[in-house]
Design a protein around this motif. Structure first.
Motif, PDB file in Angstrom:
ATOM      1  N   PRO A  46      46.683  40.204  42.225  1.00 40.22           N
ATOM      2  CA  PRO A  46      47.628  41.328  42.243  1.00 40.22           C
ATOM      3  C   PRO A  46      47.348  42.322  41.113  1.00 40.22           C
ATOM      4  O   PRO A  46      47.131  41.946  39.966  1.00 40.22           O
ATOM      5  CB  PRO A  46      48.985  40.658  42.051  1.00 40.22           C
ATOM      6  CG  PRO A  46      48.782  39.262  42.569  1.00 40.22           C
ATOM      7  CD  PRO A  46      47.358  38.918  42.220  1.00 40.22           C
ATOM      8  N   GLY A  47      47.287  43.609  41.481  1.00 37.70           N
ATOM      9  CA  GLY A  47      47.074  44.661  40.504  1.00 37.70           C
ATOM     10  C   GLY A  47      45.634  44.893  40.094  1.00 37.70           C
ATOM     11  O   GLY A  47      45.346  45.740  39.263  1.00 37.70           O
ATOM     12  N   THR A  48      44.688  44.130  40.665  1.00 33.50           N
ATOM     13  CA  THR A  48      43.271  44.271  40.317  1.00 33.50           C
ATOM     14  C   THR A  48      42.496  44.723  41.548  1.00 33.50           C
ATOM     15  O   THR A  48      42.524  44.045  42.573  1.00 33.50           O
ATOM     16  CB  THR A  48      42.700  42.927  39.817  1.00 33.50           C
ATOM     17  OG1 THR A  48      43.467  42.482  38.714  1.00 33.50           O
ATOM     18  CG2 THR A  48      41.254  43.069  39.409  1.00 33.50           C
ATOM     19  N   PRO A  49      41.796  45.877  41.459  1.00 34.00           N
ATOM     20  CA  PRO A  49      41.017  46.326  42.625  1.00 34.00           C
ATOM     21  C   PRO A  49      39.933  45.314  42.983  1.00 34.00           C
ATOM     22  O   PRO A  49      39.327  44.703  42.105  1.00 34.00           O
ATOM     23  CB  PRO A  49      40.380  47.636  42.147  1.00 34.00           C
ATOM     24  CG  PRO A  49      41.187  48.065  40.972  1.00 34.00           C
ATOM     25  CD  PRO A  49      41.717  46.806  40.345  1.00 34.00           C
ATOM     26  N   HIS A  50      39.713  45.142  44.263  1.00 36.22           N
ATOM     27  CA  HIS A  50      38.662  44.244  44.759  1.00 36.22           C
ATOM     28  C   HIS A  50      37.518  45.113  45.258  1.00 36.22           C
ATOM     29  O   HIS A  50      37.655  45.843  46.231  1.00 36.22           O
ATOM     30  CB  HIS A  50      39.216  43.377  45.894  1.00 36.22           C
ATOM     31  CG  HIS A  50      38.199  42.482  46.514  1.00 36.22           C
ATOM     32  ND1 HIS A  50      38.076  41.170  46.166  1.00 36.22           N
ATOM     33  CD2 HIS A  50      37.250  42.708  47.457  1.00 36.22           C
ATOM     34  CE1 HIS A  50      37.092  40.615  46.885  1.00 36.22           C
ATOM     35  NE2 HIS A  50      36.578  41.545  47.667  1.00 36.22           N
ATOM     36  N   VAL A  51      36.377  45.063  44.571  1.00 33.48           N
ATOM     37  CA  VAL A  51      35.212  45.862  44.946  1.00 33.48           C
ATOM     38  C   VAL A  51      34.234  44.981  45.719  1.00 33.48           C
ATOM     39  O   VAL A  51      33.884  43.891  45.276  1.00 33.48           O
ATOM     40  CB  VAL A  51      34.524  46.445  43.692  1.00 33.48           C
ATOM     41  CG1 VAL A  51      33.235  47.150  44.065  1.00 33.48           C
ATOM     42  CG2 VAL A  51      35.469  47.383  42.967  1.00 33.48           C
ATOM     43  N   ILE A  52      33.809  45.458  46.872  1.00 29.63           N
ATOM     44  CA  ILE A  52      32.797  44.763  47.678  1.00 29.63           C
ATOM     45  C   ILE A  52      31.519  45.584  47.575  1.00 29.63           C
ATOM     46  O   ILE A  52      31.439  46.705  48.097  1.00 29.63           O
ATOM     47  CB  ILE A  52      33.248  44.641  49.146  1.00 29.63           C
ATOM     48  CG1 ILE A  52      34.565  43.875  49.227  1.00 29.63           C
ATOM     49  CG2 ILE A  52      32.160  43.981  49.987  1.00 29.63           C
ATOM     50  CD1 ILE A  52      35.216  43.911  50.598  1.00 29.63           C
ATOM     51  N   TRP A  53      30.536  45.057  46.857  1.00 25.96           N
ATOM     52  CA  TRP A  53      29.254  45.748  46.711  1.00 25.96           C
ATOM     53  C   TRP A  53      28.498  45.623  48.021  1.00 25.96           C
ATOM     54  O   TRP A  53      28.313  44.544  48.558  1.00 25.96           O
ATOM     55  CB  TRP A  53      28.444  45.147  45.560  1.00 25.96           C
ATOM     56  CG  TRP A  53      29.109  45.406  44.258  1.00 25.96           C
ATOM     57  CD1 TRP A  53      29.861  44.529  43.536  1.00 25.96           C
ATOM     58  CD2 TRP A  53      29.120  46.620  43.530  1.00 25.96           C
ATOM     59  NE1 TRP A  53      30.338  45.135  42.399  1.00 25.96           N
ATOM     60  CE2 TRP A  53      29.894  46.425  42.368  1.00 25.96           C
ATOM     61  CE3 TRP A  53      28.549  47.880  43.736  1.00 25.96           C
ATOM     62  CZ2 TRP A  53      30.108  47.424  41.429  1.00 25.96           C
ATOM     63  CZ3 TRP A  53      28.765  48.874  42.798  1.00 25.96           C
ATOM     64  CH2 TRP A  53      29.531  48.643  41.665  1.00 25.96           C
TER      65      TRP A  53
END
Length: 65
Positions: A46-53
């Motif tokens: 929660p509250g942390t962006p999830h980046v998919i490279w």
């Protein structure tokens, strides 16, 4: 280490004609320039962006599917 130098961030932009995909480019002086593409996924924390490279490499990564 404290410094008064401004932090330089590489330019980020959306990939044209593709919704939700972003692109980051960089150059290391005389070395080869690089490029990475990514998208944001659903938050895993929660509250942390999830980046998919998606792709990381030279400018040729945008050729092909």
């Amino acid at each position: 280490m404290a410094t008064n130098e401004p932090v330089r961030t590489p330019p980020v932009k959306r990939v044209q004609r593709v919704s939700g995909i972003y692109e980051l480019t960089w150059s290391m002086g005389a070395g080869p320039a690089g490029r990475a593409t990514w998208e944001y996924g659903p938050e895993l924390r929660p509250g942390t962006p999830h980046v998919i490279w998606r792709r990381i490499g030279t400018h040729s990564i945008l050729t092909g599917p």
